[in-house]
Design a protein around this motif. Structure first.
Motif, PDB file in Angstrom:
ATOM      1  N   THR A 170      44.558 -20.053  56.525  1.00 44.28           N
ATOM      2  CA  THR A 170      45.319 -20.217  55.292  1.00 44.28           C
ATOM      3  C   THR A 170      46.811 -20.216  55.608  1.00 44.28           C
ATOM      4  O   THR A 170      47.238 -19.722  56.653  1.00 44.28           O
ATOM      5  N   ASP A 171      47.574 -20.754  54.695  1.00 47.30           N
ATOM      6  CA  ASP A 171      49.031 -20.789  54.835  1.00 47.30           C
ATOM      7  C   ASP A 171      49.557 -19.363  54.709  1.00 47.30           C
ATOM      8  O   ASP A 171      49.337 -18.702  53.698  1.00 47.30           O
ATOM      9  N   GLN A 172      50.296 -18.916  55.724  1.00 45.07           N
ATOM     10  CA  GLN A 172      50.784 -17.530  55.696  1.00 45.07           C
ATOM     11  C   GLN A 172      51.763 -17.291  54.552  1.00 45.07           C
ATOM     12  O   GLN A 172      51.936 -16.156  54.107  1.00 45.07           O
ATOM     13  N   TRP A 173      52.416 -18.351  54.067  1.00 49.14           N
ATOM     14  CA  TRP A 173      53.359 -18.199  52.968  1.00 49.14           C
ATOM     15  C   TRP A 173      52.718 -18.510  51.606  1.00 49.14           C
ATOM     16  O   TRP A 173      53.320 -18.270  50.569  1.00 49.14           O
ATOM     17  N   ALA A 174      51.516 -19.071  51.637  1.00 49.07           N
ATOM     18  CA  ALA A 174      50.780 -19.371  50.398  1.00 49.07           C
ATOM     19  C   ALA A 174      49.310 -19.105  50.677  1.00 49.07           C
ATOM     20  O   ALA A 174      48.526 -20.037  50.901  1.00 49.07           O
ATOM     21  N   PRO A 175      48.892 -17.851  50.675  1.00 48.67           N
ATOM     22  CA  PRO A 175      47.555 -17.468  51.156  1.00 48.67           C
ATOM     23  C   PRO A 175      46.392 -18.092  50.393  1.00 48.67           C
ATOM     24  O   PRO A 175      45.268 -18.110  50.916  1.00 48.67           O
ATOM     25  N   ASP A 176      46.637 -18.628  49.200  1.00 48.58           N
ATOM     26  CA  ASP A 176      45.537 -19.267  48.473  1.00 48.58           C
ATOM     27  C   ASP A 176      45.248 -20.672  48.991  1.00 48.58           C
ATOM     28  O   ASP A 176      44.236 -21.256  48.634  1.00 48.58           O
ATOM     29  N   CYS A 177      46.127 -21.211  49.830  1.00 49.06           N
ATOM     30  CA  CYS A 177      45.960 -22.577  50.339  1.00 49.06           C
ATOM     31  C   CYS A 177      45.254 -22.532  51.688  1.00 49.06           C
ATOM     32  O   CYS A 177      45.811 -22.022  52.671  1.00 49.06           O
ATOM     33  N   GLY A 178      44.039 -23.037  51.720  1.00 53.15           N
ATOM     34  CA  GLY A 178      43.255 -23.019  52.949  1.00 53.15           C
ATOM     35  C   GLY A 178      43.235 -24.372  53.641  1.00 53.15           C
ATOM     36  O   GLY A 178      43.713 -25.382  53.116  1.00 53.15           O
ATOM     37  N   ASN A 179      42.627 -24.373  54.834  1.00 52.17           N
ATOM     38  CA  ASN A 179      42.558 -25.607  55.616  1.00 52.17           C
ATOM     39  C   ASN A 179      41.309 -26.426  55.309  1.00 52.17           C
ATOM     40  O   ASN A 179      41.053 -27.443  55.961  1.00 52.17           O
ATOM     41  N   GLY A 180      40.499 -25.985  54.336  1.00 51.42           N
ATOM     42  CA  GLY A 180      39.335 -26.752  53.936  1.00 51.42           C
ATOM     43  C   GLY A 180      38.150 -26.608  54.860  1.00 51.42           C
ATOM     44  O   GLY A 180      37.201 -27.398  54.774  1.00 51.42           O
ATOM     45  N   VAL A 181      38.191 -25.605  55.748  1.00 52.92           N
ATOM     46  CA  VAL A 181      37.083 -25.364  56.676  1.00 52.92           C
ATOM     47  C   VAL A 181      36.520 -23.971  56.405  1.00 52.92           C
ATOM     48  O   VAL A 181      37.253 -22.973  56.464  1.00 52.92           O
ATOM     49  N   LYS A 182      35.244 -23.900  56.111  1.00 48.45           N
ATOM     50  CA  LYS A 182      34.604 -22.615  55.832  1.00 48.45           C
ATOM     51  C   LYS A 182      34.537 -21.749  57.094  1.00 48.45           C
ATOM     52  O   LYS A 182      34.665 -22.260  58.213  1.00 48.45           O
ATOM     53  N   PRO A 183      34.329 -20.453  56.931  1.00 47.06           N
ATOM     54  CA  PRO A 183      34.232 -19.565  58.096  1.00 47.06           C
ATOM     55  C   PRO A 183      33.165 -19.987  59.099  1.00 47.06           C
ATOM     56  O   PRO A 183      33.301 -19.720  60.300  1.00 47.06           O
ATOM     57  N   ASP A 184      32.115 -20.679  58.645  1.00 45.39           N
ATOM     58  CA  ASP A 184      31.063 -21.097  59.571  1.00 45.39           C
ATOM     59  C   ASP A 184      31.399 -22.414  60.288  1.00 45.39           C
ATOM     60  O   ASP A 184      30.590 -22.935  61.055  1.00 45.39           O
ATOM     61  N   GLY A 185      32.596 -22.971  60.016  1.00 45.15           N
ATOM     62  CA  GLY A 185      33.032 -24.175  60.705  1.00 45.15           C
ATOM     63  C   GLY A 185      32.734 -25.470  59.986  1.00 45.15           C
ATOM     64  O   GLY A 185      33.148 -26.542  60.448  1.00 45.15           O
ATOM     65  N   THR A 186      32.023 -25.431  58.881  1.00 48.02           N
ATOM     66  CA  THR A 186      31.751 -26.639  58.119  1.00 48.02           C
ATOM     67  C   THR A 186      32.871 -26.881  57.107  1.00 48.02           C
ATOM     68  O   THR A 186      33.559 -25.948  56.681  1.00 48.02           O
TER      69      THR A 186
END
Length: 661
Positions: A170-186
């Motif tokens: 996630t963006d360290q300055w906007a923690p709600d914004c993720g990279n679109g990849v789940k923890p399991d890699g999908t």
């Protein structure tokens, strides 16, 4: 530019011929003290220039960059500058807001220099074109084909953690914004594109171009000249998967190009379009749909989208469709076939790397032209990019130009990267590319900037590499590369020589067809001084039987420019004749003068007793003089001036007496 590629800083030197001294250990990766024990110069490959061979123009637009700083662009009189990259695919000119896609958590980020109340005036793209207007640079602006643009200036992101669950990063300055990849890699799927974006189409492009024309005029009158048809659409499914998760197909690319490029030509008929702007090697043969699907299914031997289109590689099919549009509508909507090039053999990054990597970087420039060079990456076959693209165009849509609006060979902050960049600039001109813009430009102090200086301002006074390519060959281009061109402004012969080896090389240089002068000015960039182009002593040329020769040493890891200025004046014009004079005038004619390069103009002079000499400058060999006095005797003569400004001797004189009234 896709996120898996590192943006580079190249170190390059550009000269009309390049020779350089050995670079210091810290710059080239040599061990400390290596130079002290270096042996004397080795015999280098012979260099030959043939001025009698066919020539072709070098487009000034091959010396372009993306996002160049203003001071450097002004110094270089940079020919073209591109506003491109992943963020430009989704840009709202009314809001001055881009979506940074996979480069930065799929976030909408507003421009920080614009007055929101004044928009669209003062947007990022306005300021981009403003700079280009100040530096006399042509602009390339990227227009969207993707069909989406940011919906508002407020920050928003494509994969909200609150909405779509935990993600790997996630963006360290906007923690709600993720990279679109789940923890399991999908990947997160099924997200709503409207989280960040709204639909746009041809109307949006028409409005944007109307805004640009209102500020700068149309392309024919100083406005924006070039428009990229999006940026790397064949990997939207990776870079912009929050709004375009499926790879772009053959048909989608055709239909969207028809729509948007058609709108461009309707809005500004003289504007030039560049497409399909693919990311690299795969873009030439495969659609985004096939690239996405075959990466999962391994269907590379029979890509389904390609098979559904008669097995025709994507680039060729795309060109055929653009040709079909012109045949059906009478309008050319594609002016340049544009494909990006990032060598795939692992030479990216600011660090020049060890000796093996540096040598590989210098070999990888061969991917741009050499049919005998098998690419040392997963590609595993000859690329010869520029000739390949020109052949595709000639076969499928003649008259289309070729462009590479992103490329980089890395390490612009080092001498090794500078050598590669100087080699690339020479190749682009020799091979007849029409437009090229380096990705991630160097700063003014980087060696990469000196590469461009060598081609565009080697003497600090605007001295440039020639604009007409002449046949120049090296007995071993991999060791000592040579590029030659004539400069139309003054008839000078310019050579660029790049020593890619760690040894000083002494080589013979032969100019067949006769050099325009007896000496060559030498400009050099090397590890001896990474902060300046040096000016060694002139190189004498020996002339004999229609050729000129010299022998000189090109320092290890160096770039040298040789400029042979025209110092030979034209011969005297012959056959000066005067027609029957009137009381006020007479017509003079003469035979053209000869020159070793080219005659630019003539000076027709006259004198009458008691009057000063009066001279008329003309480009023709016929002049009607209409300001004579009745009943006077005049003596006329003519001299020729060449492109370099050399003034030849007087012709024979002719005397004229005007009749009285």
């Amino acid at each position: 530019m896709p996120p898996h590629r590192t943006r580079l800083a190249l170190a390059v030197t550009t000269l009309l011929v390049t020779t350089g001294t050995a670079l210091p250990a810290h710059a080239a990766g040599e061990r400390p003290g290596a130079q002290a024990g270096r042996s004397a110069a080795e015999a280098g490959p012979a260099l030959t220039v043939d001025l009698s061979a066919p020539t072709h123009p070098i487009s000034p637009h091959v010396y372009g960059m993306n996002f160049t700083e203003e001071a450097l662009a002004k110094e270089l009189r940079l020919p073209v500058r591109r506003w491109g990259g992943n963020a430009t695919t989704r840009y709202n000119f009314r809001l001055d807001t881009t979506n940074r896609a996979a480069d930065w958590f799929f976030e909408n980020i507003a421009g920080d220099n614009a007055d929101p109340d004044a928009l669209p005036d003062g947007s990022e793209t306005d300021r981009f074109v403003d700079q280009d207007k100040r530096t006399g640079t042509d602009s390339v602006i990227t227009l969207p084909l993707i069909g989406w643009a940011p919906k508002e200036r407020a920050k928003a992101c494509g994969f909200s953690v609150a909405k779509y669950g935990p993600q790997q990063s996630t963006d360290q300055w906007a923690p709600d914004c993720g990279n679109g990849v789940k923890p399991d890699g999908t990947n997160v799927t099924g997200n709503d594109p409207h989280d960040t974006s709204v639909e746009i189409g041809a109307e949006y492009v028409t409005d944007w171009m109307a805004h640009l024309r209102g500020r700068y005029g149309d392309a024919a009158h100083g406005g924006v000249r070039f428009y990229n048809l999006d940026n790397e659409p064949d990997i939207w499914h990776s870079t912009h998967r929050d709004v375009h998760p499926a790879g772009a197909s053959y048909d989608e690319m055709r239909d969207k190009t028809y729509e948007i490029a058609g709108a461009v030509k309707a809005a500004d008929p003289k504007a030039q379009t560049l497409g399909p702007v693919g990311w690299g090697w795969s873009s030439i043969t495969l659609s985004g749909s096939d690239q996405q699907r075959c990466a999962i299914e391994g269907c590379w031997s029979n890509p389904p989208d390609q098979a559904a289109h008669g097995g025709v590689p994507f680039g060729e099919w795309y060109l055929q469709q653009m040709r079909a549009y012109e045949q059906a509508h009478g309008v050319r909507i594609l002016d340049y076939y544009d494909n990006h090039w990032y060598p795939q053999a692992g030479v990216f990054g600011d660090d020049p790397g060890d000796a093996a990597k540096q040598a590989l970087r210098l070999r990888q420039t061969r991917t741009l032209w050499d049919r005998a060079y098998t690419d040392e990456s997963w590609i595993g076959q000859p690329v010869y990019l520029i000739p390949r693209m020109k052949e595709m165009v000639a076969k499928n849509y003649p008259g289309t130009k070729v462009a590479v609006t992103e490329y980089s060979f890395g390490a612009l902050g080092s001498l090794n990267g500078a050598l590669a960049q100087a080699d690339v600039l020479g190749i682009l001109g020799r091979e007849g590319a029409d437009l090229a813009t380096l990705w991630s430009p160097p700063s003014s102090a980087d060696p990469g900037a000196y590469a461009f200086r060598m081609y565009l301002n080697h003497d600090g006074k605007g001295g440039r590499f020639g604009d007409t390519s002449v046949l120049s060959t090296s007995a071993d281009q991999s060791r000592l590369a040579v590029y030659g061109a004539k400069r139309s402004a003054d008839g000078a012969l310019t050579l660029m020589v790049v020593n890619k080896t760690g040894s000083d090389l002494t080589s013979p240089v032969t100019v067949n067809g006769g050099a325009p002068g007896a000496t060559a000015q030498v400009y050099q960039y090397s590890g001896a001084d990474l902060t300046a182009i040096t000016r060694p002593a002139d190189l004498p040329l020996s002339t004999r039987a229609g050729s000129a020769t010299a022998s000189t040493t090109f320092p290890a890891n160096s770039i040298t420019a040789l400029v042979v200025a025209d110092t030979v004046p034209p011969c005297a014009p012959t056959g000066l004749k005067a027609g029957r004079p009137t009381a006020r005038g007479v017509t003079l004619t003469w035979s053209p003068a000869t020159d070793n390069v080219a005659v630019k103009e003539y000076e027709l002079s006259r004198q009458s007793a008691g009057q000063p000499v009066k001279t008329t400058v003309t480009a023709t060999t016929r002049v009607a003089v209409a300001d004579l006095s009745p009943g006077r005797r005049y003596t006329f003569w003519v001299r020729a001036r060449d492109l370099a400004g050399n003034l030849g001797p007087k012709s024979q004189t002719v005397q004229v007496t005007t009749p009285p009234r």
